[in-house]
Motif scaffolding. Structure first.
Motif, PDB file in Angstrom:
ATOM      1  N   ASP A 121     -51.090 -79.490 -34.622  1.00 38.08           N
ATOM      2  CA  ASP A 121     -51.377 -78.148 -35.125  1.00 38.08           C
ATOM      3  C   ASP A 121     -50.607 -77.059 -34.382  1.00 38.08           C
ATOM      4  O   ASP A 121     -50.279 -76.027 -34.956  1.00 38.08           O
ATOM      5  N   ALA A 122     -50.296 -77.295 -33.101  1.00 37.09           N
ATOM      6  CA  ALA A 122     -49.572 -76.290 -32.327  1.00 37.09           C
ATOM      7  C   ALA A 122     -48.152 -76.093 -32.845  1.00 37.09           C
ATOM      8  O   ALA A 122     -47.563 -75.021 -32.653  1.00 37.09           O
ATOM      9  N   ASN A 123     -47.599 -77.117 -33.489  1.00 33.64           N
ATOM     10  CA  ASN A 123     -46.227 -77.023 -34.008  1.00 33.64           C
ATOM     11  C   ASN A 123     -46.185 -76.735 -35.511  1.00 33.64           C
ATOM     12  O   ASN A 123     -45.132 -76.808 -36.128  1.00 33.64           O
ATOM     13  N   CYS A 124     -47.334 -76.442 -36.084  1.00 33.94           N
ATOM     14  CA  CYS A 124     -47.431 -76.193 -37.519  1.00 33.94           C
ATOM     15  C   CYS A 124     -47.080 -74.732 -37.814  1.00 33.94           C
ATOM     16  O   CYS A 124     -47.552 -73.820 -37.141  1.00 33.94           O
ATOM     17  N   ILE A 125     -46.229 -74.499 -38.799  1.00 32.54           N
ATOM     18  CA  ILE A 125     -45.861 -73.131 -39.174  1.00 32.54           C
ATOM     19  C   ILE A 125     -46.948 -72.569 -40.083  1.00 32.54           C
ATOM     20  O   ILE A 125     -47.329 -73.196 -41.068  1.00 32.54           O
ATOM     21  N   SER A 126     -47.442 -71.392 -39.771  1.00 34.43           N
ATOM     22  CA  SER A 126     -48.519 -70.803 -40.563  1.00 34.43           C
ATOM     23  C   SER A 126     -48.000 -70.288 -41.906  1.00 34.43           C
ATOM     24  O   SER A 126     -46.825 -69.965 -42.059  1.00 34.43           O
ATOM     25  N   GLY A 127     -48.904 -70.214 -42.865  1.00 37.08           N
ATOM     26  CA  GLY A 127     -48.540 -69.660 -44.167  1.00 37.08           C
ATOM     27  C   GLY A 127     -48.118 -68.210 -44.064  1.00 37.08           C
ATOM     28  O   GLY A 127     -47.196 -67.764 -44.747  1.00 37.08           O
ATOM     29  N   HIS A 128     -48.776 -67.443 -43.184  1.00 37.73           N
ATOM     30  CA  HIS A 128     -48.411 -66.027 -42.995  1.00 37.73           C
ATOM     31  C   HIS A 128     -46.965 -65.914 -42.538  1.00 37.73           C
ATOM     32  O   HIS A 128     -46.204 -65.078 -43.023  1.00 37.73           O
ATOM     33  N   THR A 129     -46.578 -66.779 -41.602  1.00 38.68           N
ATOM     34  CA  THR A 129     -45.190 -66.780 -41.109  1.00 38.68           C
ATOM     35  C   THR A 129     -44.230 -67.129 -42.235  1.00 38.68           C
ATOM     36  O   THR A 129     -43.186 -66.489 -42.399  1.00 38.68           O
ATOM     37  N   MET A 130     -44.571 -68.143 -43.026  1.00 40.47           N
ATOM     38  CA  MET A 130     -43.726 -68.553 -44.151  1.00 40.47           C
ATOM     39  C   MET A 130     -43.487 -67.392 -45.115  1.00 40.47           C
ATOM     40  O   MET A 130     -42.370 -67.144 -45.554  1.00 40.47           O
ATOM     41  N   ILE A 131     -44.548 -66.700 -45.451  1.00 40.49           N
ATOM     42  CA  ILE A 131     -44.477 -65.664 -46.479  1.00 40.49           C
ATOM     43  C   ILE A 131     -43.822 -64.387 -45.969  1.00 40.49           C
ATOM     44  O   ILE A 131     -43.012 -63.768 -46.666  1.00 40.49           O
ATOM     45  N   HIS A 132     -44.141 -64.005 -44.732  1.00 41.56           N
ATOM     46  CA  HIS A 132     -43.746 -62.670 -44.266  1.00 41.56           C
ATOM     47  C   HIS A 132     -42.613 -62.641 -43.245  1.00 41.56           C
ATOM     48  O   HIS A 132     -41.988 -61.595 -43.060  1.00 41.56           O
ATOM     49  N   GLU A 133     -42.324 -63.759 -42.582  1.00 46.46           N
ATOM     50  CA  GLU A 133     -41.406 -63.678 -41.448  1.00 46.46           C
ATOM     51  C   GLU A 133     -40.153 -64.536 -41.569  1.00 46.46           C
ATOM     52  O   GLU A 133     -39.231 -64.385 -40.787  1.00 46.46           O
TER      53      GLU A 133
END
Length: 199
Positions: A113-125
Motif C-alpha cells: 500500500d505504501a507504493n500504491c499511487i492514489s486516485g487523487h494523484t492520478m487525476i490531479h497530479e
C-alpha cells in the motif's frame, strides 16, 4: 496492412454487460484491426496464460486484457498506444473499497500500500504516461512479442512462507521487468470497476 489487436477477457463465469458494451464501443486506432475473444472456466492465471498463447498463435501485435467487471473509456486503445511501452496500463479503484487506493504501484521495494499511487494523484497530479513498477491487468495493453522472451507460465499466483500472496498480474509485471520490458500507466485511462460498494 493493418496491425492486429486482440481484445480478450479472462472470466470465470460471465462478462458484465457494462464491460461488454464498453468493449463494443471502443474507438479503433487508425491502422489497426480489432478482434475479440474470452476465456472462461479457469482461474485468472490460467485464463491469462491461455490468452497469451492465443495472441501468439494468432499473430497479433497487441493484446488488450480487460477484466470482466471493468467498464472502459472509449479512447482506451488510443491512449494506451500513446504510452509507446511494452506494457501499458489503465487504472481503476480497488474493488469494494471506499478509499482512494488504485491498483497501480510506483517504484519501491514491494507491491504494498505504501507504493500504491492514489486516485487523487492520478487525476490531479500526473499529466502524462509515467513509468511504474506494475499494477493490476484489468486494463492492460501488452505487446505480444514480449511473451517470446519470457519464461512460461507468464502468469501465476505465488504464496510465500508467511502466507502472503503475489497475484498473477503482479507476478507478470515482475517477470516482464526482469526481462527488460518497460511498463507505463496512462492516468487518462480510468476504468470503472462495476461493483456495489460495501458500506
Amino acid at each position: 496492412m493493418d496491425r492486429k489487436i486482440l481484445i480478450a477477457v479472462p472470466t470465470f463465469e460471465t462478462i458484465k454487460p457494462e464491460c461488454f458494451k464498453s468493449i463494443y464501443g471502443l474507438l479503433r486506432p487508425d491502422g489497426y484491426s480489432l478482434y475479440f475473444d474470452y476465456i472462461s472456466g479457469y482461474d485468472c492465471a490460467k485464463a491469462r496464460n491461455q490468452i497469451a498463447k492465443n495472441a501468439l498463435n494468432g499473430g497479433y501485435d497487441y493484446v488488450l486484457m480487460v477484466d470482466s467487471d471493468i467498464q472502459l473509456p472509449s479512447d482506451t486503445l488510443i491512449k494506451l498506444l500513446e504510452c509507446g511501452s511494452d506494457i501499458a496500463l489503465g487504472w481503476y479503484y480497488r474493488k469494494r473499497t471506499k478509499t482512494d487506493q488504485t491498483i497501480i504501484y510506483t517504484f519501491g521495494r514491494d507491491f504494498n500500500d505504501a507504493n500504491c499511487i492514489s486516485g487523487h494523484t492520478m487525476i490531479h497530479e500526473i499529466p502524462r504516461p509515467i513509468e511504474v513498477k506494475g499494477g493490476g491487468l484489468g486494463v492492460a495493453l501488452i505487446k505480444v512479442n514480449i511473451f517470446e522472451k519470457l519464461s512460461y507460465p507468464y502468469f501465476k499466483f505465488v504464496t510465500y512462507p508467511d502466507d502472503s500472496v503475489l497475484s498473477e498480474d503482479l507476478y507478470f509485471c515482475n517477470l516482464a521487468s526482469e526481462n527488460g520490458c518497460d511498463i507505463k500507466c496512462n492516468p487518462s485511462v480510468k476504468g470503472n470497476h462495476i461493483f456495489e460498494v460495501i458500506m
